[in-house]
Design a protein around this motif. Structure first.
Motif, PDB file in Angstrom:
ATOM      1  N   UNK A 289       0.851  -1.175   0.000  1.00 27.91           N
ATOM      2  CA  UNK A 289       0.000   0.000   0.000  1.00 27.91           C
ATOM      3  C   UNK A 289       0.886   1.224   0.000  1.00 27.91           C
ATOM      4  N   UNK A 290       0.566   2.167  -0.873  1.00 24.97           N
ATOM      5  CA  UNK A 290       1.306   3.417  -0.935  1.00 24.97           C
ATOM      6  C   UNK A 290       0.350   4.569  -0.670  1.00 24.97           C
ATOM      7  N   UNK A 291       0.716   5.427   0.257  1.00 20.43           N
ATOM      8  CA  UNK A 291      -0.138   6.546   0.635  1.00 20.43           C
ATOM      9  C   UNK A 291       0.143   7.770  -0.228  1.00 20.43           C
ATOM     10  N   UNK A 292      -0.921   8.539  -0.482  1.00 17.42           N
ATOM     11  CA  UNK A 292      -0.813   9.814  -1.194  1.00 17.42           C
ATOM     12  C   UNK A 292      -1.298  10.901  -0.244  1.00 17.42           C
ATOM     13  N   UNK A 293      -0.452  11.867  -0.004  1.00 21.11           N
ATOM     14  CA  UNK A 293      -0.792  12.964   0.893  1.00 21.11           C
ATOM     15  C   UNK A 293      -1.047  14.208   0.055  1.00 21.11           C
ATOM     16  N   UNK A 294      -2.260  14.739   0.168  1.00 22.24           N
ATOM     17  CA  UNK A 294      -2.630  15.985  -0.513  1.00 22.24           C
ATOM     18  C   UNK A 294      -2.355  17.119   0.463  1.00 22.24           C
ATOM     19  N   UNK A 295      -1.253  17.797   0.284  1.00 30.70           N
ATOM     20  CA  UNK A 295      -0.800  18.812   1.237  1.00 30.70           C
ATOM     21  C   UNK A 295      -1.703  20.038   1.301  1.00 30.70           C
ATOM     22  N   UNK A 296      -2.429  20.345   0.241  1.00 36.81           N
ATOM     23  CA  UNK A 296      -3.259  21.548   0.211  1.00 36.81           C
ATOM     24  C   UNK A 296      -4.748  21.229   0.354  1.00 36.81           C
ATOM     25  N   UNK A 297      -5.061  20.039   0.851  1.00 33.70           N
ATOM     26  CA  UNK A 297      -6.462  19.635   0.950  1.00 33.70           C
ATOM     27  C   UNK A 297      -7.171  20.199   2.175  1.00 33.70           C
ATOM     28  N   UNK A 298      -6.400  20.621   3.158  1.00 36.56           N
ATOM     29  CA  UNK A 298      -7.007  21.084   4.399  1.00 36.56           C
ATOM     30  C   UNK A 298      -7.294  19.951   5.367  1.00 36.56           C
TER      31      UNK A 298
ATOM     32  N   UNK B 119     -12.339  -1.278   2.782  1.00 35.85           N
ATOM     33  CA  UNK B 119     -13.673  -1.361   2.181  1.00 35.85           C
ATOM     34  C   UNK B 119     -13.640  -1.995   0.795  1.00 35.85           C
ATOM     35  N   UNK B 120     -12.594  -1.691   0.048  1.00 35.95           N
ATOM     36  CA  UNK B 120     -12.503  -2.185  -1.334  1.00 35.95           C
ATOM     37  C   UNK B 120     -11.862  -3.566  -1.424  1.00 35.95           C
ATOM     38  N   UNK B 121     -11.457  -4.109  -0.281  1.00 40.25           N
ATOM     39  CA  UNK B 121     -10.864  -5.442  -0.282  1.00 40.25           C
ATOM     40  C   UNK B 121      -9.409  -5.473  -0.711  1.00 40.25           C
ATOM     41  N   UNK B 122      -8.756  -4.300  -0.764  1.00 35.68           N
ATOM     42  CA  UNK B 122      -7.339  -4.261  -1.113  1.00 35.68           C
ATOM     43  C   UNK B 122      -6.464  -4.700   0.057  1.00 35.68           C
ATOM     44  N   UNK B 123      -6.998  -4.595   1.258  1.00 38.11           N
ATOM     45  CA  UNK B 123      -6.333  -5.076   2.464  1.00 38.11           C
ATOM     46  C   UNK B 123      -7.244  -6.088   3.139  1.00 38.11           C
ATOM     47  N   UNK B 124      -6.639  -7.121   3.674  1.00 31.51           N
ATOM     48  CA  UNK B 124      -7.387  -8.191   4.342  1.00 31.51           C
ATOM     49  C   UNK B 124      -6.788  -8.452   5.715  1.00 31.51           C
ATOM     50  N   UNK B 125      -7.562  -9.076   6.604  1.00 30.38           N
ATOM     51  CA  UNK B 125      -7.016  -9.416   7.913  1.00 30.38           C
ATOM     52  C   UNK B 125      -5.699 -10.186   7.770  1.00 30.38           C
TER      53      UNK B 125
END
Length: 138
Positions: free
Chosen positions: A1-10, A26-32
């Motif tokens: 998993x790679x995170x995207x940080x929107x710095x100007x999103x507030x 929710x989308x099933x990209x990660x599982x227990x």
């Protein structure tokens, strides 16, 4: 998993990380049992403070979504996936078809987001907040 940080999103970076994990659940990209990226890995790809990552992971742990194991890592505890949201589901395929049609009709990302937000509010209205009670002067 790679995170995207929107710095100007507030939206605070830790909230963005937590939300992205919830969305992946929710989308099933990660599982227990799946391991989340280490703080060092997240810092290397996003250039945020490690404490921000720890704060996001602690929030997810309080929600019962992940477990942190000292010296081992942070692991998914439970899924939020529903059958209709999984990749390849009929609903997902219909949405993908609609998105393609919207793009072909000339709608941009903001147009699509506005349409989705409007329909979401109509179909899934938020609960009304109770009125604020006035305190009488005595």
């Amino acid at each position: 998993m790679e995170f995207r940080i929107e710095r100007h999103s507030g939206v605070a970076a830790y909230q963005q990380i937590a939300q992205q994990v919830r969305q992946a659940l929710r989308l099933g990209h990660l599982s227990p049992g799946d391991k989340l990226p280490t703080a060092a890995q997240v810092v290397a790809t996003t250039a945020i403070n490690p404490n921000t990552v720890f704060k996001a992971y602690r929030e997810l742990e309080r929600e019962g979504l992940v477990d942190s194991r000292q010296g081992v890592g942070t692991f998914v505890r439970r899924s939020l996936a529903r059958p209709g949201a999984a990749g390849g589901s009929p609903l997902r395929e219909e949405l993908r078809t609609w998105m393609t049609q919207a793009r072909e009709a000339g709608l941009d990302r903001e147009d699509v987001a506005a349409l989705l937000a409007a329909e979401l509010e109509e179909c899934y209205p938020r609960a009304a907040t109770p009125p604020v009670r006035q305190i009488e002067d005595r």
